[in-house]
Design a protein around this motif. Structure first.
Motif, PDB file in Angstrom:
ATOM      1  N   LYS A 114       0.809  -1.229   0.000  1.00 31.11           N
ATOM      2  CA  LYS A 114       0.000   0.000   0.000  1.00 31.11           C
ATOM      3  C   LYS A 114       0.839   1.274   0.000  1.00 31.11           C
ATOM      4  CE  LYS A 114      -3.912  -2.326   2.140  1.00 31.11           C
ATOM      5  NZ  LYS A 114      -4.828  -2.411   3.293  1.00 31.11           N
ATOM      6  N   GLY A 115       2.157   1.127   0.060  1.00 32.88           N
ATOM      7  CA  GLY A 115       3.031   2.263  -0.214  1.00 32.88           C
ATOM      8  C   GLY A 115       3.451   3.123   0.960  1.00 32.88           C
ATOM      9  N   VAL A 116       3.069   2.777   2.181  1.00 31.71           N
ATOM     10  CA  VAL A 116       3.338   3.676   3.302  1.00 31.71           C
ATOM     11  C   VAL A 116       4.831   3.794   3.600  1.00 31.71           C
ATOM     12  CG1 VAL A 116       2.973   4.086   5.759  1.00 31.71           C
ATOM     13  CG2 VAL A 116       1.080   3.299   4.331  1.00 31.71           C
ATOM     14  N   LEU A 117       5.505   2.681   3.801  1.00 32.74           N
ATOM     15  CA  LEU A 117       6.920   2.741   4.158  1.00 32.74           C
ATOM     16  C   LEU A 117       7.775   3.286   3.019  1.00 32.74           C
ATOM     17  CD1 LEU A 117       7.334  -0.522   6.220  1.00 32.74           C
ATOM     18  CD2 LEU A 117       7.769   1.793   7.008  1.00 32.74           C
ATOM     19  N   THR A 118       7.488   2.876   1.804  1.00 31.01           N
ATOM     20  CA  THR A 118       8.225   3.412   0.663  1.00 31.01           C
ATOM     21  C   THR A 118       7.971   4.908   0.539  1.00 31.01           C
ATOM     22  OG1 THR A 118       8.100   1.290  -0.491  1.00 31.01           O
ATOM     23  CG2 THR A 118       8.580   3.236  -1.827  1.00 31.01           C
ATOM     24  N   GLY A 119       6.718   5.315   0.754  1.00 28.15           N
ATOM     25  CA  GLY A 119       6.396   6.734   0.732  1.00 28.15           C
ATOM     26  C   GLY A 119       7.140   7.511   1.809  1.00 28.15           C
ATOM     27  N   LEU A 120       7.298   6.912   2.989  1.00 31.86           N
ATOM     28  CA  LEU A 120       8.058   7.563   4.055  1.00 31.86           C
ATOM     29  C   LEU A 120       9.535   7.698   3.683  1.00 31.86           C
ATOM     30  CD1 LEU A 120       6.496   5.929   7.239  1.00 31.86           C
ATOM     31  CD2 LEU A 120       6.304   8.318   6.528  1.00 31.86           C
ATOM     32  N   GLY A 121      10.073   6.691   3.012  1.00 29.01           N
ATOM     33  CA  GLY A 121      11.455   6.779   2.556  1.00 29.01           C
ATOM     34  C   GLY A 121      11.643   7.905   1.557  1.00 29.01           C
ATOM     35  N   VAL A 122      10.693   8.039   0.645  1.00 26.26           N
ATOM     36  CA  VAL A 122      10.721   9.141  -0.321  1.00 26.26           C
ATOM     37  C   VAL A 122      10.601  10.474   0.420  1.00 26.26           C
ATOM     38  CG1 VAL A 122       9.454  10.241  -2.217  1.00 26.26           C
ATOM     39  CG2 VAL A 122       9.796   7.752  -2.219  1.00 26.26           C
ATOM     40  N   MET A 123       9.692  10.528   1.382  1.00 23.67           N
ATOM     41  CA  MET A 123       9.437  11.761   2.117  1.00 23.67           C
ATOM     42  C   MET A 123      10.671  12.245   2.876  1.00 23.67           C
ATOM     43  SD  MET A 123       6.656  12.445   5.176  1.00 23.67           S
ATOM     44  CE  MET A 123       5.409  11.442   4.365  1.00 23.67           C
ATOM     45  N   VAL A 124      11.360  11.339   3.546  1.00 23.26           N
ATOM     46  CA  VAL A 124      12.510  11.764   4.347  1.00 23.26           C
ATOM     47  C   VAL A 124      13.632  12.271   3.454  1.00 23.26           C
ATOM     48  CG1 VAL A 124      13.735   9.544   4.485  1.00 23.26           C
ATOM     49  CG2 VAL A 124      13.907  11.168   6.373  1.00 23.26           C
ATOM     50  N   ALA A 125      13.752  11.717   2.238  1.00 28.05           N
ATOM     51  CA  ALA A 125      14.779  12.195   1.316  1.00 28.05           C
ATOM     52  C   ALA A 125      14.432  13.563   0.745  1.00 28.05           C
ATOM     53  CB  ALA A 125      14.965  11.194   0.172  1.00 28.05           C
ATOM     54  N   LEU A 126      13.142  13.804   0.507  1.00 28.73           N
ATOM     55  CA  LEU A 126      12.711  15.070  -0.079  1.00 28.73           C
ATOM     56  C   LEU A 126      12.647  16.189   0.949  1.00 28.73           C
ATOM     57  CD1 LEU A 126       9.840  13.847  -2.435  1.00 28.73           C
ATOM     58  CD2 LEU A 126      12.145  14.585  -3.097  1.00 28.73           C
ATOM     59  N   SER A 127      12.141  15.887   2.158  1.00 31.45           N
ATOM     60  CA  SER A 127      11.974  16.917   3.188  1.00 31.45           C
ATOM     61  C   SER A 127      11.986  16.280   4.569  1.00 31.45           C
ATOM     62  CB  SER A 127      10.660  17.680   2.977  1.00 31.45           C
ATOM     63  OG  SER A 127      10.465  18.626   4.017  1.00 31.45           O
TER      64      SER A 127
END
Length: 213
Positions: A114-127
């Motif tokens: 469902k993308g939550v952890l991968t989305g968090l990984g993307v989020m921490v890299a972006l901001s």
């Protein structure tokens, strides 16, 4: 223009291929000789791994799914740097591709999580600041309710708002970042539509509750 198209194509490719590494499926196959999608909620994600196989395997899955989102953004930026491109932050392109790869993994029949952890990984890299703000709300909510989906849904819904607020406070343009965050939020909320319905019905799973599926 050709260089920009090449850079975007490479970012999309590396992001999607990395995102397609569904670590819940990999962990279940390597360590259990099975497919996590045959068990519990049938979802290829860390929560189902935790409920089905326990904390050790959930940790492996969580680190893998989080790291691939982070790495996709960093590699995307590196691609643009090597090509001498500065037209926009390539991390957004690679990050979105990684998220889509997780949801629809090339290597596993396009049936992912469902993308939550991968989305968090993307989020921490972006901001990183936005990442901290989201966790500051989601983690206490998870602790007190013991409902993973509720924390995930709440964090996703707040992501665009925190993105805009943080960018404004930092004196940075917020439009494109806010749009990206909103798209990610809509995708994750859509993937949790069944969970949202169970939350409305009062039947969503809580950790510690003896219930399968």
């Amino acid at each position: 223009m050709e260089k920009i198209l090449l850079g975007v194509a490479l970012c999309l490719l590396e992001g999607y291929l990395l995102g397609s590494l569904s670590f819940s499926i990999i962990v279940s196959r390597v360590f259990k000789g099975d497919d996590i999608r045959n068990h519990g909620s049938k979802n290829a994600g860390m929560t189902n791994i935790l409920r089905t196989y326990g904390k050790k395997y959930a940790l492996l899955c969580g680190v893998g799914d989080f790291s691939k989102g982070l790495l996709a953004v960093l590699l995307g930026r590196l691609v643009f740097q090597l090509l001498g491109l500065t037209v926009f932050d390539a991390g957004y392109t690679a990050g979105m591709a990684a998220l889509m790869g997780h949801l629809f993994p090339l290597y596993f029949g396009f049936r992912g999580g469902k993308g939550v952890l991968t989305g968090l990984g993307v989020m921490v890299a972006l901001s990183p600041v936005t990442f901290v703000c989201v966790l500051a709300v989601a983690l206490p909510l998870l602790y007190f309710t013991r409902i993973v989906s509720l924390a995930s849904i709440t964090g996703a819904a707040l992501y665009p708002f925190f993105t805009v607020i943080v960018h404004r406070l930092q004196g940075r343009p917020a439009l494109l970042d806010g749009i990206f965050a909103a798209i990610c939020a809509v995708i994750i909320l859509y993937m949790h539509r069944a969970n949202i319905q169970r939350l409305r019905n009062g039947t969503e799973y809580r950790f510690g509750q003896k219930k399968e599926g």
